[in-house]
Scaffold this motif. Structure first.
Motif, PDB file in Angstrom:
ATOM      1  N   CYS A  11      50.833  38.947  49.365  1.00  0.00           N
ATOM      2  CA  CYS A  11      49.744  37.953  49.316  1.00  0.00           C
ATOM      3  C   CYS A  11      50.280  36.541  49.100  1.00  0.00           C
ATOM      4  O   CYS A  11      51.153  36.323  48.267  1.00  0.00           O
ATOM      5  CB  CYS A  11      48.773  38.317  48.193  1.00  0.00           C
ATOM      6  SG  CYS A  11      47.480  37.091  47.936  1.00  0.00           S
TER       7      CYS A  11
ATOM      8  N   ASN B 203      48.021  33.967  48.604  1.00  0.00           N
ATOM      9  CA  ASN B 203      46.908  33.234  47.985  1.00  0.00           C
ATOM     10  C   ASN B 203      46.263  32.219  48.927  1.00  0.00           C
ATOM     11  O   ASN B 203      45.917  31.106  48.522  1.00  0.00           O
ATOM     12  CB  ASN B 203      47.380  32.499  46.720  1.00  0.00           C
ATOM     13  CG  ASN B 203      47.848  33.447  45.642  1.00  0.00           C
ATOM     14  OD1 ASN B 203      47.671  34.664  45.766  1.00  0.00           O
ATOM     15  ND2 ASN B 203      48.445  32.926  44.608  1.00  0.00           N
TER      16      ASN B 203
ATOM     17  N   VAL C 102      47.816  42.531  53.792  1.00  0.00           N
ATOM     18  CA  VAL C 102      47.806  43.043  52.413  1.00  0.00           C
ATOM     19  C   VAL C 102      46.833  44.220  52.283  1.00  0.00           C
ATOM     20  O   VAL C 102      47.055  45.136  51.504  1.00  0.00           O
ATOM     21  CB  VAL C 102      47.418  41.894  51.441  1.00  0.00           C
ATOM     22  CG1 VAL C 102      47.175  42.415  50.038  1.00  0.00           C
ATOM     23  CG2 VAL C 102      48.507  40.835  51.424  1.00  0.00           C
TER      24      VAL C 102
HETATM   25  S1  SF4 Z   1      43.778  36.949  52.845  1.00  0.00           S
HETATM   26 FE1  SF4 Z   1      43.634  37.305  50.634  1.00  0.00          FE
HETATM   27  S2  SF4 Z   1      44.989  39.081  50.255  1.00  0.00           S
HETATM   28 FE2  SF4 Z   1      45.535  38.276  52.303  1.00  0.00          FE
HETATM   29  S3  SF4 Z   1      47.223  36.839  51.892  1.00  0.00           S
HETATM   30 FE3  SF4 Z   1      45.327  35.609  51.880  1.00  0.00          FE
HETATM   31  S4  SF4 Z   1      44.700  35.561  49.687  1.00  0.00           S
HETATM   32 FE4  SF4 Z   1      46.222  37.220  49.922  1.00  0.00          FE
END
Ligand code: SF4
Lengths: 114, 246
Positions: free
Chosen positions: B149, B151, B219
């Protein structure tokens, strides 16, 4: 933050989801469509079915299927209400779980009366 | 290299002068291999220096250029203009207040991230002389996906539950809690559980799955939340048994 009691209905929901997905369509096919159109009319006759459901093991299995399906549907409705933005979660939970509880009791009564 | 002239419609909002957000169109000659971030940089450099947006690495590592492109949350550096028509609509991430133009206020997410203790909580601190914490490839595999992730918050922008109820802890924070819970070096699951297994935590999620669809790093936060639901539900039930801990 307190741990949520939603864990319990969710477990029933998750278990019920499996049952609903795999077994319920077969049940509908057999008891709904086959019986309606007279397919396997011998095996699906009133007398054979009554004897079949009279068996304790079958009663327990049927109870499991119907109980889980009811609670799965109840929790699904609670989530759908939530998705539609209905924020009265406690009220919704009481109504849908109440209906599932009534359905559960009706299932027990129906199975015991066979 | 061929160029295509594309109209980029950008949602603008400068709080000191605009009553409300409005769309402003820019005509941008885009190279065929450009991403939407390149087009924004072109606008900033050549057309309108007042445009505000976040970016840093241009290679989907930093997670700062999250925007909504034609209605879908995207990294500006991963949305290729060749995949879009001659008019591209660019908006700030949904479900967050706009600070300015494409920049959103992410304080709410930062608070939620902190609330799940997103760091290793080892059984006992080791000194450097004691050496590394060793892990097998299988132990690494158990959490690696959730550690990717960046963020970027595309998942929060896509999540209808977060939109409905901003108290929801949300996909990335819950996926990160799962990442540490699954780490063989970590014993912090209990410390995270009060937030993770609350109404506002995993139980607010109704498994829409939009987070996993938009995640640029695969993710799969929705999967992480579902797995957490199983362990937390078992925890909850066993907590009533003798010897269970609440
Ligand atoms: S979509 Fe959500 S889980 Fe995927 S990288 Fe971005 S913040 Fe992280």
């Amino acid at each position: 933050m307190a741990r949520s009691s939603k864990a319990i209905p969710w477990l029933l929901f998750a278990g019920g989801g499996t049952v609903t997905a795999f077994i319920l369509p077969v049940m509908i096919l057999i008891t709904g469509l086959f019986a309606l159109f007279g397919v396997f009319s011998g095996a699906l006759s009133y007398e054979t079915m009554q004897a079949f459901v009279g068996n304790w093991l079958i009663k327990i299995i049927l109870f499991g299927i119907l109980f889980l399906t009811l609670w799965h549907a109840a929790h699904r409705l609670r989530v759908v209400a939530h998705d539609f933005g209905i924020r009265a979660d406690t009220g919704v939970a009481i109504v849908v779980y109440g209906l599932a509880a009534v359905g559960t009791v009706a299932t027990v009564i129906a199975l015991l009366s066979v | 290299m061929s160029t295509r002239t594309i109209t980029i419609e950008v949602l603008r909002y400068r709080p000191e002068q605009d009553q409300e957000p409005f769309f402003q169109s820019y005509t941008v000659p885009c190279d065929e291999d450009w991403v939407v971030l390149d087009a924004l940089n072109y606008i900033k450099d050549e057309l309108d220096r007042t445009l505000s947006y976040r970016w840093s690495c241009h290679m989907f590592v930093c997670g700062s250029c999250g925007i909504v492109v034609d209605g879908e949350p995207k990294l500006g550096c991963k949305a290729f203009v060749k995949d879009y028509g001659d008019k591209i609509r660019v908006e700030p991430l949904g479900n967050f207040p706009i600070e300015r133009d494409l920049v959103v206020v992410i304080d709410d997410f930062i608070e939620k991230l902190e609330s799940v203790n997103p760091y290793l909580i080892p059984k006992e601190e080791k000194s450097i002389d004691d050496g590394e914490y060793l892990q097998t490839p299988a132990q690494l595999k158990a959490f690696k996906q959730y550690s990717m992730c960046i963020n970027c918050l595309l998942c929060y922008s896509a999540c209808p539950q977060y939109g409905l109820d901003p108290s929801f802890v949300g996909p990335a924070a819950l996926a990160l809690a799962h990442r540490y819970n699954m780490d063989s070096r970590d014993v912090g699951r209990k410390a995270r559980e009060d937030v993770v297994a609350s109404h506002e935590g995993i139980w607010e999620c109704s498994f829409v799955g939009a987070c996993s669809q938009v995640c640029p790093k695969d993710v799969d936060p929705a999967g992480a939340i579902q797995q957490t639901k199983i362990t937390s539900a078992i925890d909850y039930v066993t907590s009533f048994l003798p010897g269970g801990n609440r």
